[in-house]
Design an enzyme around this catalytic site. Structure first.
Site, mmCIF file in Angstrom:
data_model
loop_
_atom_site.group_PDB
_atom_site.id
_atom_site.type_symbol
_atom_site.label_atom_id
_atom_site.label_comp_id
_atom_site.label_asym_id
_atom_site.label_seq_id
_atom_site.Cartn_x
_atom_site.Cartn_y
_atom_site.Cartn_z
ATOM 1 C CE LYS A 269 -1.611 -1.985 9.978
ATOM 2 N NZ LYS A 269 -1.861 -0.536 10.081
ATOM 3 N NE ARG A 343 5.414 6.812 7.097
ATOM 4 C CZ ARG A 343 4.586 7.651 7.707
ATOM 5 N NH1 ARG A 343 5.054 8.736 8.325
ATOM 6 N NH2 ARG A 343 3.288 7.438 7.714
HETATM 7 N N1 BES Z 1 -0.669 -0.037 5.518
HETATM 8 C C1 BES Z 1 -0.955 0.983 6.468
HETATM 9 C C2 BES Z 1 -1.931 2.038 5.936
HETATM 10 C C3 BES Z 1 -3.311 1.549 5.636
HETATM 11 C C4 BES Z 1 -4.285 1.600 6.604
HETATM 12 C C5 BES Z 1 -3.639 1.097 4.370
HETATM 13 C C6 BES Z 1 -5.572 1.157 6.316
HETATM 14 C C7 BES Z 1 -4.903 0.657 4.079
HETATM 15 C C8 BES Z 1 -5.882 0.683 5.053
HETATM 16 C C9 BES Z 1 0.326 1.683 6.888
HETATM 17 O O1 BES Z 1 1.461 0.899 6.913
HETATM 18 C C10 BES Z 1 0.123 2.188 8.279
HETATM 19 O O2 BES Z 1 -0.018 1.372 9.147
HETATM 20 N N2 BES Z 1 0.106 3.504 8.449
HETATM 21 C C11 BES Z 1 -0.079 4.078 9.724
HETATM 22 C C12 BES Z 1 0.868 5.245 9.852
HETATM 23 C C13 BES Z 1 0.952 5.804 11.252
HETATM 24 C C14 BES Z 1 1.627 4.799 12.161
HETATM 25 C C15 BES Z 1 1.719 7.091 11.206
HETATM 26 C C16 BES Z 1 -1.526 4.552 9.818
HETATM 27 O O3 BES Z 1 -2.078 5.020 8.829
HETATM 28 O O4 BES Z 1 -2.112 4.393 10.887
HETATM 29 MN MN MN Z 2 1.701 -0.121 8.749
#
Ligand code: BES
Ligand code: MN
Ligand code: ZN
Length: 493
Positions: A269, A343
């Site tokens: 990230k 997931r």
């Molecule tokens: N934990 C994150 C989702 C999230 C983002 C929760 C911001 C709270 C605040 C999750 O694991 C994630 O990174 N999801 C990705 C999915 C994508 C790679 C398809 C996302 O939402 O960017």
């Molecule tokens: Mn994630």
């Protein structure tokens, strides 16, 4: 010290407390006294509304106006809190009580008349509004939460003591979830989280089983093992079971995402706001707290929480984009993005939870940023089989936690087709990301089982200024929604 809540009695005008809280509604921009403040009004010669108007009160929601009483009533301070222009319903009382509790920080002992409108809402709002996470602050906080609040019930309320006991237990469960979310990731990691969950459970008479990293690998939990392998803090899977007493009405499986920190892994990230990924175990915290609550209140529903815990880190041992994981139950997943880790651990947990043959399966997780794009930060996305989904969305709205039913469009499944495995963990297109995650999870739910997925990415962690009964940080969402569902199931099946 957490705020102590007690049932009040007697004349609020004569109460020897530091402050008395009354409600004020807005009628065409002018303040009108809400029910419950009659004795106080009399003590102010029957023109308290006029006095409040002079002091600038309008009755708008969460407005707090302080009136020095100068002997008109026994308490030196009158705190008038706005209920807004709508009906003074449970939501208004909960929010106003939260705002009042925040305004009372530093006060020793207060009395609230808002319980005369809705005792449970006043109790919950007070305890949640008074909540402060101080475990990591040195020195004594100048802003200690209000020490004790006596909540007055309506004269006709015969079940007041029991209502207060339940509301206190429910609000305390919310604060348990908040504490877990607010604990930083250097102290809350899979092993320590599992230990805290086990301690909470044992104290409430809940059965505990913890699978460590070795047991997970041997047991074929490829999702939890794969996501967790990049961290020196090894993954866990915690199972908590409340029997439901001697004659449980139904069996409910709860599943919650327990990523104790989400860096994104190799698909790392950006640095901005990555600290907020300490909250990526909000779903796990909520199902742990709810299961313990069910035992404490001896709910006649059997509840089993299945909670996968892992830290998603990039390292030489981390799982990679391109890896294929074999999940619990045998399905294979091609990892196209290591940041779609939730997931993966949830797939294992859902398959394990479904093995117990529950009547309902409810999973909740901080699963996608797309949840916030679709619904904003305060409304959870609820997906799943239609009836259960709509039932949960209804409870989410009734409790004030917020939630809205969302679809699982069948056509999105093809976007998850993998070059090599049964399914890929992300779609190429970015549209409908929240729904695509739900469609992925649906793949692991047995045919015919009523289930729901609650995406709480926004609602479980508050990054703005305080409002109502919500402070910065963990909110404890969706504990009250899950509790409302469980009590609904206890009553109606
Ligand atoms: N934990 C994150 C989702 C999230 C983002 C929760 C911001 C709270 C605040 C999750 O694991 C994630 O990174 N999801 C990705 C999915 C994508 C790679 C398809 C996302 O939402 O960017
Ligand atoms: Mn994630
Ligand atoms: Zn995550």
């Amino acid at each position: 010290m957490p705020t102590e809540l007690q049932l009040g009695s007697g004349d609020p005008a004569a109460a020897t407390v530091d402050a008395v809280v009354i409600g004020v509604s807005a009628l065409d921009g002018a303040p009108v006294l809400a029910p419950g403040a009659a004795e106080i009004d009399t003590a102010f010669d029957g023109d308290l509304a006029g006095l409040l108007a002079v002091a600038g009160a309008t009755g708008k929601a969460e407005e707090v106006v302080r009136i020095p009483t100068r002997g008109a009533i026994t308490a030196p301070l009158l705190l008038a809190v706005g209920l807004g222009s709508g009906e003074a319903d449970a939501a208004a009382v909960r929010n106003a009580s939260g705002a009042a509790a925040r305004a009372l920080s530093g006060t020793g002992h207060a009395l609230s008349t808002l319980g005369r409108i809705d005792l449970a809402a006043a109790a919950e709002g007070t305890l949640l509004g008074a909540y402060a996470f101080t475990a990591y602050r040195s020195g004594d906080g100048a802003s200690a939460p209000v020490g004790r609040v006596d909540v007055l019930p309506a004269d006709t309320d015969t079940g007041a003591a029991e209502a207060l006991r339940v509301a206190t237990a429910v609000a305390t469960a919310v604060t348990v979830a908040r504490d877990l979310v607010n604990t930083p990731p250097n102290d809350l990691y899979p092993e320590s989280f599992a230990q805290r969950a086990a301690d909470l459970a044992s104290a409430a008479g809940v059965e505990v089983e913890v699978l460590d990293d070795v047991a997970l690998a041997e047991g074929g939990y490829g999702g939890v093992t794969g996501v967790g392998q990049g961290s020196s803090r090894k993954p866990r899977l915690v199972r908590l079971s409340w029997s439901g007493g001697s004659a449980p009405r139904k069996r409910v499986a709860l599943v919650g995402k327990g990523i104790t920190f989400d860096t994104g892994g190799i698909s790392i990230k950006p640095a901005a706001n990555m600290d907020q990924m300490t909250s990526d175990m909000g779903g796990a915290a909520a199902v742990v707290a709810t299961t313990v609550l069910a035992a404490q209140l001896e709910l006649p529903v059997a509840v089993t929480a299945t909670v996968p815990m892992a830290e998603n880190m990039p390292s030489d041992t981390a799982y990679r984009p391109g890896d294929v994981l074999r999940m619990y139950g045998g399905k294979t997943v091609e990892v196209l993005n290591t940041d779609a880790e939730g997931r993966l651990i949830l797939a294992d947990a859902i398959v394990r939870a479904a093995q117990d043959e529950p009547d309902y399966l409810v999973e909740t997780s901080t699963l996608t940023g797309a949840q916030m794009v679709a619904l904003g930060t305060r409304t959870a996305g609820v997906m799943g089989t239609e009836e259960l989904r709509d039932r949960i969305a209804g409870h989410a709205q009734a409790t004030g936690e917020g939630g809205w039913a969302m679809p699982l469009p069948a056509h999105l499944r093809a976007d998850l087709d993998s070059r090599v495995a049964d399914i890929a963990n992300v779609t190429a297109a970015r549209w409908g990301g929240m729904l695509a995650a739900g469609v992925f999870l649906a793949e692991f739910v047995p045919e015919g089982l009523p289930w729901a997925h609650i995406d709480i990415a926004g609602p479980s962690f508050h990054t703005g200024g305080p409002y109502g009964y919500t402070a910065k940080g963990g909110t404890g969402v969706p504990v009250r929604t899950l509790w409302a569902l469980l009590t609904d199931i206890a009553e109606n099946g």
